[in-house]
Scaffold this motif. Structure first.
Motif, PDB file in Angstrom:
ATOM      1  N   LEU A 208       0.872  -1.164   0.000  1.00  0.00           N
ATOM      2  CA  LEU A 208       0.000   0.000   0.000  1.00  0.00           C
ATOM      3  C   LEU A 208       0.910   1.214   0.000  1.00  0.00           C
ATOM      4  O   LEU A 208       1.584   1.505   0.998  1.00  0.00           O
ATOM      5  CB  LEU A 208      -0.914  -0.001   1.231  1.00  0.00           C
ATOM      6  CG  LEU A 208      -2.102  -0.972   1.163  1.00  0.00           C
ATOM      7  CD1 LEU A 208      -1.676  -2.395   1.450  1.00  0.00           C
ATOM      8  CD2 LEU A 208      -3.188  -0.543   2.139  1.00  0.00           C
ATOM      9  N   SER A 210       1.609   5.098  -0.261  1.00  0.00           N
ATOM     10  CA  SER A 210       1.068   6.452  -0.165  1.00  0.00           C
ATOM     11  C   SER A 210       2.209   7.397  -0.512  1.00  0.00           C
ATOM     12  O   SER A 210       3.325   6.971  -0.765  1.00  0.00           O
ATOM     13  CB  SER A 210       0.540   6.705   1.237  1.00  0.00           C
ATOM     14  OG  SER A 210       1.587   6.620   2.163  1.00  0.00           O
ATOM     15  N   PHE A 213       6.724   9.366   3.562  1.00  0.00           N
ATOM     16  CA  PHE A 213       8.103   8.870   3.593  1.00  0.00           C
ATOM     17  C   PHE A 213       8.162   7.372   3.866  1.00  0.00           C
ATOM     18  O   PHE A 213       9.068   6.678   3.438  1.00  0.00           O
ATOM     19  CB  PHE A 213       8.901   9.588   4.691  1.00  0.00           C
ATOM     20  CG  PHE A 213       9.175  11.021   4.369  1.00  0.00           C
ATOM     21  CD1 PHE A 213      10.189  11.365   3.493  1.00  0.00           C
ATOM     22  CD2 PHE A 213       8.403  12.032   4.920  1.00  0.00           C
ATOM     23  CE1 PHE A 213      10.439  12.691   3.165  1.00  0.00           C
ATOM     24  CE2 PHE A 213       8.644  13.355   4.603  1.00  0.00           C
ATOM     25  CZ  PHE A 213       9.659  13.690   3.719  1.00  0.00           C
ATOM     26  N   ASP A 214       7.174   6.895   4.626  1.00  0.00           N
ATOM     27  CA  ASP A 214       7.291   5.541   5.172  1.00  0.00           C
ATOM     28  C   ASP A 214       7.062   4.421   4.159  1.00  0.00           C
ATOM     29  O   ASP A 214       7.881   3.508   4.045  1.00  0.00           O
ATOM     30  CB  ASP A 214       6.302   5.358   6.332  1.00  0.00           C
ATOM     31  CG  ASP A 214       6.526   6.385   7.423  1.00  0.00           C
ATOM     32  OD1 ASP A 214       7.673   6.855   7.551  1.00  0.00           O
ATOM     33  OD2 ASP A 214       5.566   6.718   8.127  1.00  0.00           O
ATOM     34  N   SER A 215       5.937   4.493   3.453  1.00  0.00           N
ATOM     35  CA  SER A 215       5.614   3.321   2.624  1.00  0.00           C
ATOM     36  C   SER A 215       6.650   3.050   1.524  1.00  0.00           C
ATOM     37  O   SER A 215       6.941   1.876   1.262  1.00  0.00           O
ATOM     38  CB  SER A 215       4.185   3.382   2.085  1.00  0.00           C
ATOM     39  OG  SER A 215       3.893   4.631   1.543  1.00  0.00           O
ATOM     40  N   PHE A 234      -4.412   4.600  -2.934  1.00  0.00           N
ATOM     41  CA  PHE A 234      -5.811   5.025  -2.829  1.00  0.00           C
ATOM     42  C   PHE A 234      -5.886   6.534  -2.937  1.00  0.00           C
ATOM     43  O   PHE A 234      -5.104   7.239  -2.304  1.00  0.00           O
ATOM     44  CB  PHE A 234      -6.396   4.543  -1.498  1.00  0.00           C
ATOM     45  CG  PHE A 234      -6.418   3.042  -1.400  1.00  0.00           C
ATOM     46  CD1 PHE A 234      -7.493   2.310  -1.890  1.00  0.00           C
ATOM     47  CD2 PHE A 234      -5.334   2.354  -0.857  1.00  0.00           C
ATOM     48  CE1 PHE A 234      -7.488   0.916  -1.833  1.00  0.00           C
ATOM     49  CE2 PHE A 234      -5.324   0.969  -0.802  1.00  0.00           C
ATOM     50  CZ  PHE A 234      -6.409   0.253  -1.288  1.00  0.00           C
ATOM     51  N   GLN A 317       3.075   5.842  15.538  1.00  0.00           N
ATOM     52  CA  GLN A 317       3.373   7.101  14.832  1.00  0.00           C
ATOM     53  C   GLN A 317       2.143   8.009  14.726  1.00  0.00           C
ATOM     54  O   GLN A 317       2.240   9.211  14.927  1.00  0.00           O
ATOM     55  CB  GLN A 317       3.924   6.788  13.432  1.00  0.00           C
ATOM     56  CG  GLN A 317       4.606   7.965  12.783  1.00  0.00           C
ATOM     57  CD  GLN A 317       5.035   7.633  11.351  1.00  0.00           C
ATOM     58  OE1 GLN A 317       4.295   7.840  10.410  1.00  0.00           O
ATOM     59  NE2 GLN A 317       6.239   7.113  11.214  1.00  0.00           N
ATOM     60  N   GLN A 321      -2.031   3.783  13.994  1.00  0.00           N
ATOM     61  CA  GLN A 321      -0.916   2.845  14.104  1.00  0.00           C
ATOM     62  C   GLN A 321      -0.621   2.433  15.548  1.00  0.00           C
ATOM     63  O   GLN A 321       0.492   2.063  15.889  1.00  0.00           O
ATOM     64  CB  GLN A 321       0.327   3.425  13.417  1.00  0.00           C
ATOM     65  CG  GLN A 321       0.078   3.622  11.929  1.00  0.00           C
ATOM     66  CD  GLN A 321       1.205   4.309  11.191  1.00  0.00           C
ATOM     67  OE1 GLN A 321       2.334   4.325  11.643  1.00  0.00           O
ATOM     68  NE2 GLN A 321       0.893   4.882  10.053  1.00  0.00           N
TER      69      GLN A 321
HETATM   70  P1  ATP Z   1       3.415   7.082   4.787  1.00  0.00           P
HETATM   71  O1  ATP Z   1       4.617   7.882   4.967  1.00  0.00           O
HETATM   72  O2  ATP Z   1       3.702   5.773   4.197  1.00  0.00           O
HETATM   73  O3  ATP Z   1       2.303   7.818   4.094  1.00  0.00           O
HETATM   74  P2  ATP Z   1       2.171   7.648   7.259  1.00  0.00           P
HETATM   75  O4  ATP Z   1       3.016   7.841   8.415  1.00  0.00           O
HETATM   76  O5  ATP Z   1       1.568   8.812   6.583  1.00  0.00           O
HETATM   77  O6  ATP Z   1       2.921   6.714   6.211  1.00  0.00           O
HETATM   78  P3  ATP Z   1      -0.436   6.542   7.495  1.00  0.00           P
HETATM   79  O7  ATP Z   1      -0.984   7.619   6.643  1.00  0.00           O
HETATM   80  O8  ATP Z   1      -1.052   6.284   8.807  1.00  0.00           O
HETATM   81  O9  ATP Z   1       1.089   6.655   7.760  1.00  0.00           O
HETATM   82  O10 ATP Z   1      -0.502   5.197   6.679  1.00  0.00           O
HETATM   83  C1  ATP Z   1       0.018   3.997   7.144  1.00  0.00           C
HETATM   84  C2  ATP Z   1       0.208   3.084   5.968  1.00  0.00           C
HETATM   85  O11 ATP Z   1      -1.039   2.848   5.302  1.00  0.00           O
HETATM   86  C3  ATP Z   1       1.092   3.724   4.894  1.00  0.00           C
HETATM   87  O12 ATP Z   1       2.432   3.530   5.159  1.00  0.00           O
HETATM   88  C4  ATP Z   1       0.623   2.984   3.669  1.00  0.00           C
HETATM   89  O13 ATP Z   1       1.213   1.703   3.598  1.00  0.00           O
HETATM   90  C5  ATP Z   1      -0.865   2.843   3.920  1.00  0.00           C
HETATM   91  N1  ATP Z   1      -1.578   3.986   3.318  1.00  0.00           N
HETATM   92  C6  ATP Z   1      -2.022   5.094   3.914  1.00  0.00           C
HETATM   93  N2  ATP Z   1      -2.619   5.911   3.030  1.00  0.00           N
HETATM   94  C7  ATP Z   1      -2.569   5.307   1.837  1.00  0.00           C
HETATM   95  C8  ATP Z   1      -3.007   5.631   0.513  1.00  0.00           C
HETATM   96  N3  ATP Z   1      -3.647   6.760   0.246  1.00  0.00           N
HETATM   97  N4  ATP Z   1      -2.750   4.751  -0.474  1.00  0.00           N
HETATM   98  C9  ATP Z   1      -2.089   3.597  -0.225  1.00  0.00           C
HETATM   99  N5  ATP Z   1      -1.672   3.239   0.989  1.00  0.00           N
HETATM  100  C10 ATP Z   1      -1.893   4.078   2.010  1.00  0.00           C
END
Ligand code: ATP
Ligand code: MG
Length: 430
Positions: A208, A210, A213-215, A234, A317, A321
């Motif tokens: 998934l 987004s 930075f993390d994903s 998404f 975070q 989470q």
């Molecule tokens: P990231 O830096 O990856 O956006 P985040 O700290 O913003 O992480 P969240 O927004 O809580 O964390 O999302 C946690 C995880 O859920 C993301 O790392 C990603 O794997 C998934 N995720 C969140 N939003 C989306 C999106 N719009 N599309 C796809 N995956 C998502």
């Protein structure tokens, strides 16, 4: 990254690539090595073209495309740039491959040593200069033993350069010699890789992705353990801008440099989000979004035959989470969810993002799908029963299908989006 900054550019005719873990995989070694050479080819294509490979036990030798060619400065620079992030590589050394004879070895060492010594002396003050030759004698029939060779060179080099002290354990100036029946390889430099396993050698996953930075870092960490990664993102078009999707494609393109191209799927979550806004409790909104992201991701993964989902979740975070909320989210998901960054520190995540080249892209601010209708006070401790009861107010089969009808598969090269109607043939994980 332990690139020795003082190393000069020398005549090189080969690159020795070392791998650690994959060398231990017995029967599967052939496959692992193939993924490794494919990775090298992909990462180095822009400067090396189609390099030639020579496979030996525990080593892969790489040569410039044209036979007899020496490495160019650009190719040497490319090794420093690309190798530190290339999954499966323990280290590489640009160096010289010559006939398995002492004369050939001496010819190269004494031809190049003055330049290496000059660069070393310019970088390291007197009193701290250390030297060693380390010989790895794989060919046990070679007339000189390792220690004899090391001593022979030390006598000549140390008597000519009294400022160098012998240090076999941690030499500043190190000559590495690998003696094999097929030839000798000499190097002065080791460029450290990230270790791990070559991408693609260990099953396939769907991440998934987004724009944060993390994903992207989570995807890279999976590749570094050998997994192949497809991507699903998404959005909430028209509430989120088109720029969000081009950004995802740009990130996926960077990540795909580490693996055979992963596919990018974009799902419009808006039909569900509207229904959640209108029917469910506000404090559960994010949890509902996430549960349904997981369900939709399962459909894509099933279609692709991916074996697990990957997220960038990082314990504590943000509200979604916490351990409790992750449990409530994964309750909706029949597939295994992998969270490679669960216990990472944010600073470490940022450092990897810089190393793999996603940092600058992630930094670009684009509204995320999750922020659409996002609650003012999201719950950090959702109760599973309460969430399920709240969710029962939704007609999920209809809503999930509406999202799938608005799902596209995207080209990372030109951002073209094509409907992914095959997804509608898959069963819903309800
Ligand atoms: P990231 O830096 O990856 O956006 P985040 O700290 O913003 O992480 P969240 O927004 O809580 O964390 O999302 C946690 C995880 O859920 C993301 O790392 C990603 O794997 C998934 N995720 C969140 N939003 C989306 C999106 N719009 N599309 C796809 N995956 C998502
Ligand atoms: Mg995010």
């Amino acid at each position: 990254m332990q690139v020795s900054p003082w190393q000069p550019f020398l005549p090189y005719n080969a690159v020795c690539c070392r791998y650690s873990e994959i060398g231990t995989k017995g029967r599967n070694r052939g496959d692992f090595v193939r993924h490794l050479t494919e990775g090298l080819e992909r990462r180095l294509a822009s400067t090396f073209g189609r390099p030639r490979f020579d496979l030996e036990l525990g080593r892969v030798y790489l040569y410039p495309e044209a036979e007899g060619r020496e490495l160019t400065r650009e190719q040497w620079d490319a090794l420093h740039r690309e190798i530190p992030a290339l999954p499966g590589i323990a280290s590489v050394s640009p160096g010289w491959r010559c006939a398995p004879s002492l004369e050939a070895l001496e010819e190269y060492v004494f031809r190049t040593f003055p330049q290496v010594y000059g660069a070393y002396v310019a970088a390291v003050p007197e009193g701290q200069r250390t030297y060693a030759m380390r010989v790895n004698r794989c060919d046990k029939k070679f007339p000189l033993r390792s220690a004899e060779m090391e001593r022979r060179f030390a006598e000549k080099i140390l008597s000519a350069h009294p400022d160098l002290k012998l240090d076999l354990k941690n030499p500043g100036l190190r000559i590495g010699v690998d003696v094999r029946e097929s030839g000798i390889f000499v190097d002065y430099e080791r460029i450290a890789g990230p270790g791990g396993l070559p991408a693609g050698s260990g099953g396939s996953t769907l991440a998934l992705l987004s724009g944060g930075f993390d994903s992207p870092v989570a995807c890279y960490e999976m590749m570094r353990r050998g997994a192949y990664v497809d991507f699903v993102t998404f959005h909430s078009s028209p509430y989120t801008p088109e720029a969000g999707l081009t950004k995802i494609c740009d990130i996926a393109r960077v990540l795909n440099q580490f693996q055979k191209r992963g596919r990018v799927v974009a799902v419009n979550l808006l039909p569900l989000q509207k229904a959640i806004r209108d029917n469910c409790e506000e404090k559960f909104r994010t949890i509902h979004y996430r549960r349904n992201m997981m369900r939709l991701a399962c459909v894509v993964a099933t279609r692709f035959h991916d074996e697990a989902l990957v997220t960038g979740d990082n314990l504590g975070q943000v509200a979604s989470q916490t351990l409790g909320n992750m449990r409530v989210i994964e309750d909706a998901c029949p597939m295994m969810i992998l969270r490679p960054l669960l216990v990472y520190d944010k600073l470490d995540i940022m450092a990897v993002a810089r190393k793999i080249g996603t940092f600058d892209l992630s930094e670009i601010p684009v509204p995320d799908s999750c922020t659409v209708f996002s609650p003012v006070n999201p719950t950090t401790k959702a109760n599973l029963g309460a969430v399920r009861a709240d969710e029962a107010k939704l007609d999920l089969p209809v809503l999930l299908r509406q999202c799938l009808e608005q799902t596209t598969i995207m080209s990372t090269l030109n951002y073209a989006a094509h409907p992914f109607s095959e997804l509608l043939e898959e069963p819903l994980p309800l």
